[in-house]
Design an enzyme around this catalytic site. Structure first.
Site, PDB file in Angstrom:
ATOM      1  N   GLU A 235       0.889  -1.173   0.000  1.00  0.00           N
ATOM      2  CA  GLU A 235       0.000   0.000   0.000  1.00  0.00           C
ATOM      3  C   GLU A 235       0.917   1.210   0.000  1.00  0.00           C
ATOM      4  O   GLU A 235       1.444   1.612   1.034  1.00  0.00           O
ATOM      5  CB  GLU A 235      -0.907  -0.036   1.234  1.00  0.00           C
ATOM      6  CG  GLU A 235      -2.214   0.722   1.063  1.00  0.00           C
ATOM      7  CD  GLU A 235      -2.084   2.219   1.303  1.00  0.00           C
ATOM      8  OE1 GLU A 235      -1.950   2.950   0.293  1.00  0.00           O
ATOM      9  OE2 GLU A 235      -2.127   2.636   2.455  1.00  0.00           O
ATOM     10  N   CYS A 269      -2.002   9.436   2.207  1.00  0.00           N
ATOM     11  CA  CYS A 269      -1.733   8.834   0.900  1.00  0.00           C
ATOM     12  C   CYS A 269      -2.920   8.979  -0.032  1.00  0.00           C
ATOM     13  O   CYS A 269      -2.754   9.065  -1.252  1.00  0.00           O
ATOM     14  CB  CYS A 269      -1.329   7.372   1.049  1.00  0.00           C
ATOM     15  SG  CYS A 269      -2.584   6.316   1.784  1.00  0.00           S
TER      16      CYS A 269
END
Length: 489
Positions: A235, A269
């Site tokens: 991720e 993010c």
């Protein structure tokens, strides 16, 4: 004297706590202990693991004030943001605890004509020991997407947090043990240190590893895991874009984008770093956005909108991106290079920088935002896709949201909002390209932390047995006819 990891408050450098820097041998021993505990944890079944995870969740909720204060001191985020992060994490623990049995139960499959004397099923088997390397920006919520999911799926977990937030990680690892005193050591374990400790975890015999962080570090993690063919979930970063169409509610779009871009100091993010707005509404949108952004300020007091930059080295990246955007012809609508301080960065909004600039093409991870004027929605989609990332995005439109969303080359989209997908435990989260691969959250996340095992059981002897060297002559003669009968029509 043994070297130690010292965790400090990013607002004032006060020491929060000290931790050992675990050696490769120590990490290996902790993974071995997790291996010993894995059979006990797996044998608890979905019901037993549900009880343990919900006990953990209740313990964290009952003592939430302590954890929230620690998040404020070690990570720097405002107390309200810390509470929101914790709430989201608890929601995900709860969902995984209650739904793992549903989504991971054995599945019946059809055996097909040739093997119709068999029954077939698919089982979802836990890997065993899962290593998790977590980030510092959301030190509870983000790693919990892997930790709680892997635990619910029947794995034990060894967690290596960021060197910037080890105290937070220790708190909730200890909370699991306190909430489950009958569980053996090793169901959820902690290792602390720097990159070398993370590399040691990759090589310590874990069965799968989940990493959240930057692309460059992710490549190093993958290389270390590749030595033993350890499967990974990556991720990684994002450069998420918001598209504002001519028919959007501009006030609400500006409000949402300001939060998506500047919340958590822009250290998200899936935060918004780029905006593409149609020219016909550009000035009106920019006025709305500017009005809201100018009300936002960093600090560490109760009235601050967001806190200091958690990782000092990120400040230089933000400064470089702002300089590059302005040098290329971008216009600072809010703030500028003077907004970048040594701990805090005030909001920066830059209009129409070159699309080749680092402020557009690289992850900034700070409280900055670029706004690019486009002539059409097709152009907006084309430019939004013109980066190596593919994590998430946002679309603001009353009538065109679906067609815009379909054109975005991302793995998540929020419509007329930002970040909505991240808060929903039922939806998977992950990326493509420089944003990584694999999924956490939701049913897909649960299955990510299991391996499929196919079971074929012969129920009775068939009149035409194909799975033997002792095939009868008539069976051999029949096979060419069967090929044409079954597949040539």
């Amino acid at each position: 004297m043994t070297e130690q990891l010292v965790s400090t408050n990013p607002a004032n450098d006060e020491v929060v706590a000290t931790f050992p820097i675990h050696t490769a041998e120590q990490v290996q021993a902790i993974v071995a202990r997790a291996r010993e505990a894995s059979k006990w944890w797996r044998d608890q079944g979905y019901a037993g693991r549900k009880d343990a995870l919900l006990a953990w969740k209740r313990h964290m909720a009952e003592h939430s004030a302590d954890l929230v204060d620690l998040m404020h001191r070690e990570n720097g985020k405002p107390l309200t943001d810390a509470r929101l992060e914790l709430m989201l994490a608890l929601e995900h623990i709860t969902w995984n605890a209650k739904h793992a049995g549903k989504y991971l139960r054995p599945e019946k499959r059809k055996p097909g004509f040739l093997l119709s004397n068999f029954s077939a099923r698919l089982e979802h088997v836990p890997f065993g020991v899962v290593g998790v390397i977590g980030p510092w920006n959301y030190p509870v919520f983000t790693p919990m997407g892997s930790i709680a999911t892997a635990l619910a799926a029947g794995n034990t977990v060894v967690f290596k947090p960021s060197e910037y937030t080890p105290a937070i990680a220790e708190w909730y690892v200890d909370a699991f043990a306190a909430a489950n005193p009958d569980a053996p050591e090793g169901v959820l374990s902690l290792v602390t240190g720097f990159g070398e400790t993370g590399a040691a975890l990759c090589r310590a015999g874990v069965d799968k590893l989940a990493f959240t962080g930057s692309g460059p570090t992710g490549r190093k993690v993958m290389a270390a895991c590749a030595e033993s063919l350890i499967p990974v979930v990556m991720e990684l970063g994002g450069k998420d874009a918001a598209i504002v169409a001519h028919d959007a509610d501009l006030a609400k779009a500006a409000e949402a984008i300001a939060f998506g871009a500047l919340g958590n100091s822009g250290q998200t993010c899936v935060g918004i770093e780029r905006v593409y707005v149609e020219r016909v509404v550009r000035d009106e949108f920019l006025a709305e956005l500017t009005k809201r952004v100018k009300e936002i300020r960093p600090g560490s007091d109760d009235k601050s909108s967001y806190g200091p930059m958690t990782m000092p080295s990120q400040i230089a990246i933000v400064r470089r991106h702002v300089e590059d955007a302005l040098a290329g012809g971008g216009t600072a609508v809010v703030g500028g290079i003077e907004s970048v301080g040594d701990r805090y960065i005030s909001p920066v909004v830059i209009l129409d920088p070159p699309h080749s600039s680092s402020a557009i093409q690289e992850e900034t991870f700070g409280p900055t935002l670029t706004v690019t004027t486009v002539e059409s929605l097709d152009e907006a989609v084309k430019l939004a896709n013109d980066t190596p990332f593919g994590l998430a995005g946002a679309v603001f439109s009353k009538k065109h949201a679906e067609e815009i969303s379909e054109g975005l080359d991302t793995s998540q989209v929020s419509v007329n909002s930002v970040l909505g997908f991240a808060g929903m435990a039922t939806l998977p989260l992950g990326g493509k390209g420089e944003s990584g691969f694999g999924r956490i959250h939701g049913p897909e996340g649960l299955r990510e932390f299991t391996r499929p095992r196919a079971i074929a059981t012969q129920r009775y002897a068939p009149p035409m047995n194909l799975l033997t060297f002792a095939r009868k002559p008539w069976v051999v003669r029949l096979l060419p006819r069967m090929i044409k009968w079954l597949h040539a029509r």
